[in-house]
Design a protein around this motif. Structure first.
Motif, PDB file in Angstrom:
ATOM      1  N   PHE A   1      -1.560  11.555  -0.650  1.00  0.00           N
ATOM      2  CA  PHE A   1      -0.987  10.422   0.073  1.00  0.00           C
ATOM      3  C   PHE A   1      -0.320  10.862   1.371  1.00  0.00           C
ATOM      4  O   PHE A   1       0.433  11.830   1.408  1.00  0.00           O
ATOM      5  CB  PHE A   1       0.046   9.699  -0.799  1.00  0.00           C
ATOM      6  N   VAL A   2      -0.633  10.151   2.436  1.00  0.00           N
ATOM      7  CA  VAL A   2       0.054  10.256   3.718  1.00  0.00           C
ATOM      8  C   VAL A   2       0.317   8.821   4.160  1.00  0.00           C
ATOM      9  O   VAL A   2      -0.618   8.016   4.215  1.00  0.00           O
ATOM     10  CB  VAL A   2      -0.798  10.985   4.779  1.00  0.00           C
ATOM     11  N   PRO A   3       1.568   8.448   4.444  1.00  0.00           N
ATOM     12  CA  PRO A   3       1.843   7.046   4.754  1.00  0.00           C
ATOM     13  C   PRO A   3       1.130   6.592   6.026  1.00  0.00           C
ATOM     14  O   PRO A   3       1.008   7.346   6.994  1.00  0.00           O
ATOM     15  CB  PRO A   3       3.367   7.012   4.929  1.00  0.00           C
ATOM     16  N   LEU A   4       0.658   5.359   5.995  1.00  0.00           N
ATOM     17  CA  LEU A   4       0.118   4.742   7.203  1.00  0.00           C
ATOM     18  C   LEU A   4       1.278   4.225   8.038  1.00  0.00           C
ATOM     19  O   LEU A   4       2.210   3.604   7.514  1.00  0.00           O
ATOM     20  CB  LEU A   4      -0.814   3.587   6.834  1.00  0.00           C
ATOM     21  N   THR A   5       1.225   4.467   9.325  1.00  0.00           N
ATOM     22  CA  THR A   5       2.279   4.023  10.225  1.00  0.00           C
ATOM     23  C   THR A   5       1.949   2.642  10.778  1.00  0.00           C
ATOM     24  O   THR A   5       0.795   2.199  10.749  1.00  0.00           O
ATOM     25  CB  THR A   5       2.451   5.001  11.391  1.00  0.00           C
ATOM     26  N   ASP A   6       2.958   1.967  11.306  1.00  0.00           N
ATOM     27  CA  ASP A   6       2.735   0.637  11.890  1.00  0.00           C
ATOM     28  C   ASP A   6       1.695   0.665  13.013  1.00  0.00           C
ATOM     29  O   ASP A   6       0.827  -0.216  13.060  1.00  0.00           O
ATOM     30  CB  ASP A   6       4.059   0.059  12.399  1.00  0.00           C
TER      31      ASP A   6
ATOM     32  N   LEU B   1       0.823  -1.217   0.000  1.00  0.00           N
ATOM     33  CA  LEU B   1       0.000   0.000   0.000  1.00  0.00           C
ATOM     34  C   LEU B   1       0.852   1.259   0.000  1.00  0.00           C
ATOM     35  O   LEU B   1       0.635   2.173  -0.820  1.00  0.00           O
ATOM     36  CB  LEU B   1      -0.923  -0.011   1.224  1.00  0.00           C
ATOM     37  N   ASN B   2       1.804   1.348   0.910  1.00  0.00           N
ATOM     38  CA  ASN B   2       2.609   2.559   1.005  1.00  0.00           C
ATOM     39  C   ASN B   2       3.468   2.780  -0.233  1.00  0.00           C
ATOM     40  O   ASN B   2       3.783   3.919  -0.577  1.00  0.00           O
ATOM     41  CB  ASN B   2       3.474   2.525   2.267  1.00  0.00           C
ATOM     42  N   ASP B   3       3.828   1.702  -0.923  1.00  0.00           N
ATOM     43  CA  ASP B   3       4.554   1.846  -2.188  1.00  0.00           C
ATOM     44  C   ASP B   3       3.590   2.217  -3.314  1.00  0.00           C
ATOM     45  O   ASP B   3       3.832   3.162  -4.076  1.00  0.00           O
ATOM     46  CB  ASP B   3       5.274   0.541  -2.528  1.00  0.00           C
ATOM     47  N   ALA B   4       2.471   1.506  -3.406  1.00  0.00           N
ATOM     48  CA  ALA B   4       1.542   1.691  -4.524  1.00  0.00           C
ATOM     49  C   ALA B   4       0.919   3.075  -4.544  1.00  0.00           C
ATOM     50  O   ALA B   4       0.690   3.651  -5.611  1.00  0.00           O
ATOM     51  CB  ALA B   4       0.453   0.623  -4.465  1.00  0.00           C
ATOM     52  N   TRP B   5       0.617   3.612  -3.377  1.00  0.00           N
ATOM     53  CA  TRP B   5      -0.095   4.889  -3.291  1.00  0.00           C
ATOM     54  C   TRP B   5       0.830   6.094  -3.111  1.00  0.00           C
ATOM     55  O   TRP B   5       0.352   7.225  -3.057  1.00  0.00           O
ATOM     56  CB  TRP B   5      -1.084   4.838  -2.121  1.00  0.00           C
ATOM     57  N   SER B   6       2.135   5.871  -3.026  1.00  0.00           N
ATOM     58  CA  SER B   6       3.050   6.929  -2.592  1.00  0.00           C
ATOM     59  C   SER B   6       3.099   8.136  -3.525  1.00  0.00           C
ATOM     60  O   SER B   6       3.435   9.239  -3.082  1.00  0.00           O
ATOM     61  CB  SER B   6       4.465   6.363  -2.402  1.00  0.00           C
ATOM     62  N   ASP B   7       2.761   7.965  -4.801  1.00  0.00           N
ATOM     63  CA  ASP B   7       2.763   9.103  -5.732  1.00  0.00           C
ATOM     64  C   ASP B   7       1.375   9.720  -5.913  1.00  0.00           C
ATOM     65  O   ASP B   7       1.207  10.662  -6.685  1.00  0.00           O
ATOM     66  CB  ASP B   7       3.294   8.664  -7.104  1.00  0.00           C
ATOM     67  N   ASN B   8       0.380   9.173  -5.233  1.00  0.00           N
ATOM     68  CA  ASN B   8      -0.990   9.657  -5.401  1.00  0.00           C
ATOM     69  C   ASN B   8      -1.212  11.005  -4.728  1.00  0.00           C
ATOM     70  O   ASN B   8      -0.602  11.310  -3.704  1.00  0.00           O
ATOM     71  CB  ASN B   8      -1.991   8.659  -4.808  1.00  0.00           C
ATOM     72  N   TRP B   9      -2.127  11.774  -5.296  1.00  0.00           N
ATOM     73  CA  TRP B   9      -2.553  13.018  -4.663  1.00  0.00           C
ATOM     74  C   TRP B   9      -3.104  12.704  -3.271  1.00  0.00           C
ATOM     75  O   TRP B   9      -3.890  11.781  -3.086  1.00  0.00           O
ATOM     76  CB  TRP B   9      -3.631  13.680  -5.498  1.00  0.00           C
TER      77      TRP B   9
END
Length: 383
Positions: free
Chosen positions: A234-239, A224-232
């Protein structure tokens, strides 16, 4: 008429009033689905929401004559501030959400209070509504008020769009959800693509293993964090957030509805499908007592749902421009579709949200015959 007051929430009593206002405001709206009050309260309580490990939030209530007539939350998310500005957020961007009001004057006063708080935190731009994270309930419903939302999606008063625009906000991005008749097989072209994938020895599409829940969640988070990282947006989900979300969703995680796709043994894609929990929740009116808990527990043990929702799907970035990406997506969608119909009695699916300019996902939705049924809009304004 009594004077309107905008009051910052500072304690547990205020947070309860904040949650309760939505129940009062939407009491006569047949398409609003009351959340469990305990879950709604946890979302705005720092000790109970891992999102607060990287965000600060201030709740406000509007009061007139001793009566609550509106609410809003303002927040600053440190992870959002670290994102590139060209992806929608970035330095100087603050947020507001959980917006509800009895009338336009109250709504304008609440938005102004949120903006003042954001200015005090050094923000130069306000984005909203986002309640609280972009992963929770982003956007204002601007199309599709005539039917209830599915699980984890919002429903707002149709009047709000005009009020927000009158306060100087412009459209930043639209988010689409798509309605799909899952009783009808997919077009022959899609069936041929799926069949070719099933013959490809490099590809394995597997169900998740719920007995290895933490490990499977970690795989999905990584994709998820890789696939969505360039999306408008995007904020990474933390563990910690993934662990918390996993705990909440585990009761409605069914192995034959969540898939991970592997290519030559490497996990490269996933798709999550959830039975629409809003269907059994709606008649409970936010409470598990006195008998709601028993009804919900019975449903969870053997769920039947008219609707299935696909809230998340992702393919690693290095494959996103390839034919393989759409092939894996079609395979996962088909396996979830057949399980949803055969085992859960579902007849329709909802896919989304999907960014309006996510060409790959929009193309997939179009190809399988899905139609836009709701549009959620995120607005922006320079402070």
């Amino acid at each position: 008429m009594s004077e309107l007051q905008i009051v910052p929430v500072t304690d547990a009593r205020g947070r309860r009033a904040f949650v309760d206002y939505a129940f009062a405001h939407y009491a006569q709206d047949p398409n609003w689905v009351p959340p469990l009050k305990s879950e709604a309260l946890a979302m705005v309580t720092p000790e109970k929401n891992a999102w607060f490990t990287h965000a600060e939030q201030q709740l406000f209530l509007a009061e007139r004559g001793g009566r609550t007539v509106g609410r809003v939350a303002a927040h600053v998310d440190r992870l959002a501030l670290e994102q590139p500005a060209e992806q929608g957020f970035g330095p100087g961007t603050g947020f507001w959400g959980f917006f509800d009001a009895e009338d336009e004057a109250t709504g304008r006063a609440l938005i102004a209070a949120a903006e003042d708080w954001l200015r005090g935190k050094g923000m130069a731009r306000a984005v909203g509504p986002v309640s609280s994270s972009v992963w929770e309930e982003p956007g204002l419903l601007v199309q599709g008020h005539d039917h209830p939302p599915t699980v984890m999606m919002g429903h707002q008063d149709a009047r709000y769009q005009g009020w927000i625009e009158a306060a100087g906000y412009e459209r930043a991005k639209d988010l689409f959800t798509y309605d799909l008749d899952i009783l009808t097989p997919f077009p022959p072209l899609v069936e041929r693509i799926i069949a070719a994938g099933e013959k490809n020895a490099r590809i394995r599409v597997r169900k998740v293993d719920k007995s290895r829940f933490a490990d499977e969640a970690a795989i999905i988070l990584r994709i998820l964090n890789d696939a969505w990282s360039d999306n408008w947006g995007f904020v990474p989900l933390t563990d910690p957030e993934v662990a918390e979300v996993g705990k909440k969703l585990k009761p409605i995680v069914y192995e034959d509805l969540i898939y991970i796709a592997e290519v030559e043994g490497e996990p490269v894609a996933f798709m999550i499908t959830l039975p629409d929990l809003n269907e059994p929740l709606k008649p409970l009116n936010g409470s598990l007592f006195p008998f709601g808990w028993a009804k919900l527990l019975l449903w969870l043990r053997r769920p039947t749902a008219r609707t299935m929702r696909v809230p998340l799907m992702g393919v690693v970035k290095r494959l996103q421009a390839s034919r393989l990406a759409s092939q894996l997506a079609f395979m996962m969608i088909e396996y979830s579709r057949t399980a949803a119909v055969a085992r859960y009695g579902a007849s329709r699916g909802e896919i989304g949200w999907i960014l309006e300019d996510n060409q790959g996902m929009v193309a997939i939705a179009d190809t399988i015959g899905a139609k836009i049924n709701k549009i959620y809009r995120i607005f922006s304004k320079q402070l």
